[in-house]
Structures are given as structure tokens and as C-alpha cells.
Design an enzyme around this catalytic site. Sequence first.
Site, mmCIF file in Angstrom:
data_model
loop_
_atom_site.group_PDB
_atom_site.id
_atom_site.type_symbol
_atom_site.label_atom_id
_atom_site.label_comp_id
_atom_site.label_asym_id
_atom_site.label_seq_id
_atom_site.Cartn_x
_atom_site.Cartn_y
_atom_site.Cartn_z
ATOM 1 N N ARG A 199 116.133 47.986 -54.433
ATOM 2 C CA ARG A 199 115.929 48.613 -53.126
ATOM 3 C C ARG A 199 115.592 47.561 -52.101
ATOM 4 N NH1 ARG A 199 110.309 50.413 -53.669
ATOM 5 N NH2 ARG A 199 109.244 48.712 -54.701
ATOM 6 N N ASP A 232 109.632 39.039 -60.301
ATOM 7 C CA ASP A 232 108.988 40.258 -59.811
ATOM 8 C C ASP A 232 107.521 40.351 -60.208
ATOM 9 O OD1 ASP A 232 109.562 40.743 -62.500
ATOM 10 O OD2 ASP A 232 110.921 42.410 -62.115
ATOM 11 N N THR A 241 109.049 48.301 -66.277
ATOM 12 C CA THR A 241 109.867 48.217 -67.487
ATOM 13 C C THR A 241 109.141 47.405 -68.550
ATOM 14 O OG1 THR A 241 111.907 48.418 -66.206
ATOM 15 C CG2 THR A 241 112.094 47.487 -68.407
ATOM 16 N N ASN A 250 103.273 39.487 -72.464
ATOM 17 C CA ASN A 250 104.327 40.482 -72.265
ATOM 18 C C ASN A 250 104.161 41.618 -73.269
ATOM 19 O OD1 ASN A 250 105.449 38.202 -70.789
ATOM 20 N ND2 ASN A 250 107.368 39.344 -70.809
ATOM 21 N N GLN A 299 111.463 55.060 -70.543
ATOM 22 C CA GLN A 299 112.706 55.092 -69.774
ATOM 23 C C GLN A 299 113.900 55.401 -70.678
ATOM 24 O OE1 GLN A 299 112.713 51.206 -67.994
ATOM 25 N NE2 GLN A 299 111.192 51.732 -66.434
ATOM 26 N N GLY A 357 104.900 50.863 -61.082
ATOM 27 C CA GLY A 357 105.196 52.276 -61.301
ATOM 28 C C GLY A 357 104.288 52.952 -62.293
#
Length: 489
Positions: free
Chosen positions: A15, A235, A258, A295, A303, A402
Site C-alpha cells: 500500500r 519492514d 506475517t 524471528n 493467514q 497487525g
Amino acid sequence: MFMHIAIDIGASSGRLVAANVDAGQLDLQEIYRFKNEMTERNGHLYWDIDYLFMEVIKGLQKAKQQGIDACTIGIDTWAVDYVLLDESGARLQDVFAYRDDRTEQVPDRLHQQLSREVVYTKTGIQEQRFNTLYQLFAHESDELFRASSILLVPDYLYYRLSGQRMNECTNASTMQLLNVASRDFDEDLLELVQLRKDQFASLKEPGESLGPILPELISTFNLPDCQLIVVPTHDTASAVVGVPIQGDRSWAYLSSGTWSLLGVEREQPLNTMEALQCNYTNEWGMNGTYRFLKNIMGMWMIQEVRRELGEAHGFGEMAKLASYSPAFRSLVPCNHDRFLSPKSMIMEIKNCCQESGQPVPGTPGELARCIFDSLALTYYDAMLELNRLHGQPIEVLHIVGGGSQNALLCQLTADLLEIEVQAGPSESTALGNLAVQMIAASRLSDLGAARRCIAQTFPPTAYFPQQMEGRDQILLHWHQIHLSLSIKS
């Protein structure tokens, strides 16, 4: 009208978000959104990089149509995936996606030539089989030799817009090719993958300017007059810039998308053998800092479950269904490679539960509950390691991205970690991207001012730890599952 525009591209969507700052508040608006996905071809997974570039152009066209005549631009994406260019700037290959299985056995092969301990001491980067180091080791050598430039995905998008080649340092650090002592490319590692230093562009720091967008793009596509600012192109690095820090309590962050990235911001790397054993990484951050983090598989699992169910349930509904399902009934080790890119996430979760003698989740709510409970427990394990390695007990955990909107997971995390959780903002990556542009444009004075501004505009939601019935038994069960699966494997 002048605005700052963040181009924020993730593994499933991208986006363009525009913003300005006024009286210490950020005015944020989404201009354009588009889908992104890996495509399978000839047995491999790829990104459609030309499609992504054209979607960026469409977004900038939308900005012009909405009255934005001039702007700054910053780009962030995921890490590790690369683009090979010849001397003329043409792409030599399709862009492999990091979930491709071509690197499955590569780390073991590479470390026969140079040990894990040596590589970690040099780079401080955790071993993930999709790291650029391993991808390049697996790449066809003749094609690598012909490459004039090796750029990561956001570097390439900057190149297409500006004509300038660069390697932005926060993302470049994830390649596992930079030396933490010299803060430059490591000659031994380059030799290992048969590459030369001149095949990489100069390292750029967040906040530097790349100048204007190419004039031919403005005239051909009717775009705004854009100035390109180098932001943290990884990101997660942008998300950490966007953490709304207030006060002087010791803090950690959990960038929840994610992937879930749990860590702290440090002035110095921590590339000890104990950190290697715990698989913690030292990715570069804003202002010469290091993101000492781990991580964790993250929202990828939910998802994929949602995708397999036909996306009939939204993420909010999945969390609601999970809250009605029995807690800690079925658990899976989220960071196991089996969940990295399975043919069916639902079947992989069910098989894992069956193998470990647990009830097999059947309903969407039970599957979601299994994932959220398992993620919270994985955060618990990682926080224990982080407190020990970092040497400073964490008082508050900031969950951004998110996943910060998942109240069930936030409360579970607070309860298990027994510390306060501050959730939000969900737009931390775009906000961090925009903040660096605003600092470069002297609209915000520094990183501290940017974080205070974010906190004032998007106050986080506080989750305080509540007593969890049977907590010790839950933790014992969790560790027994790990032991059971490790013995069987």
C-alpha cells in the site's frame, strides 16, 4: 499539496500511505492498496517484481489524482530476497521468494566450508535457511558471475524510480554478508559465495536523499514531483522506528505481522556463542543501532489457515472463534521448519498434534486457538532468553503491527510473560517509514520526537497481566510437546 508517502510492501499486500504532521499529530491516509503473492513456476517460488513496480506507479498516479503535487517517498519491504542486474541495469533473473525450498540443505553444505560459529561471530545474524547468504550459495554460479549489481527488493524499486543503485544498510544486514566489526561487506563471506565487493552498491543510511524521481516517469505516467528519501527498507526496521516509546522503563518490541520479531534496540551487537545457540540476530537499525531479536513464525500460520478455509472468516472473527475454544488444548512448535511453507497448513497443524498425542483441532476456532496459544508460549520462551542474554529485565513489551489488534493474543502474552503489554499502532511500519522522511525533511527533530508524536497520535492499548489458572502445568505441557517431537524427529 505536499505530503510524505510511505510505500510499504509485505508478503501478501502492499500500500501507499500519505501523511503530514501538524501540532504534534500525524494525519494519515491510505492512498492505494494492492495484492502481493508468490507464484510457483517450474518447481520454484518467485515474486513478480515488475508487477510490484507498476503497482507503485499506479499508487503514485492515485496520489496525483488526489491533489498531491509534490512529496517525499520512502520504500520498505521484506528482507533477504535479491535482484541481479547486468551492466545496463537489466534484470538477469526472476526474483526467488525466500520460502522457495532450494535452500533446504544449503546451510549444512555451506558450513562445511566455514563454521556456523565463525559466520555468526562475523555477522551476528541468526541462521535462517532463506538468508541471502544461503540463497546466493545455491544460485547458479555463471549467472552470479555475470551480475554487475546485486540489490535487495526495495533497493531495486528505488533504482527503478531514481536510476541510482544502492544497498540500504538495515536490509543489507539481513543478507548475512556484512561484518559487524567493520560495518562493511566481509571478504571471506563474499569469497565463499564467489562474489566481489564491487557487485554491491554503496551502503546507504536511513535519512539520506537519493534525489528526484526520474523525469521520464513523471511525464509518462503523470506522477507527482517526488523526492526519494532512504528509509529503513527492511519492514521490521521501519516498524521499530514506529514503536511509541514513552517514559524510561526498559522495553522490548514485538513486531507482529506475517513474522513475529521479538527483541530490543541496542547500541552494540551481541554476537556471543550463547546468542548463537539461542538463534538471536543482530540486524542493523536506525542511527547505528542493532535490532537484537528472534524471528518467530508469526501470523503466517493463521493467514494460511484462513486462505485454505476460503477466507470466509475475517481475522477478527477467527480471533473471536478462538476465544470460545478451549485454551491450551492443542499446541504446536511454531518455529519448526514444517510450518515454513507446507502444502497445507491445516493438515500440518493436525499432523503435528496427532504425532504429539494431543487432541486434533477440527473447527476454525480450534485451529486459531492452537495457533494463538502456541504463539504466546513461543513469545514466553523467547522473552526468557532475551532477558538472560540482554542482561536487563524487560518491564514493558510493545506489540506493533497487525497482530497488535488481536486482543486475545495480546492478553495471553501479558499473562504468560507477567509484564505489561502496550499494543499498537497497527501501522507501525508505515509510520516508521514516514517518520524517517519527516526527520530528513526537518518536520520532526529526531527519533525520540518521532516516537512521541506517534504515541500522541495513536495511543497504545494497555494489557496488564492477569493470573492464569494452571500456568505452571501449561508451561510443563508445552515443554513436553517440544521434547516429544524432538525425540520423534
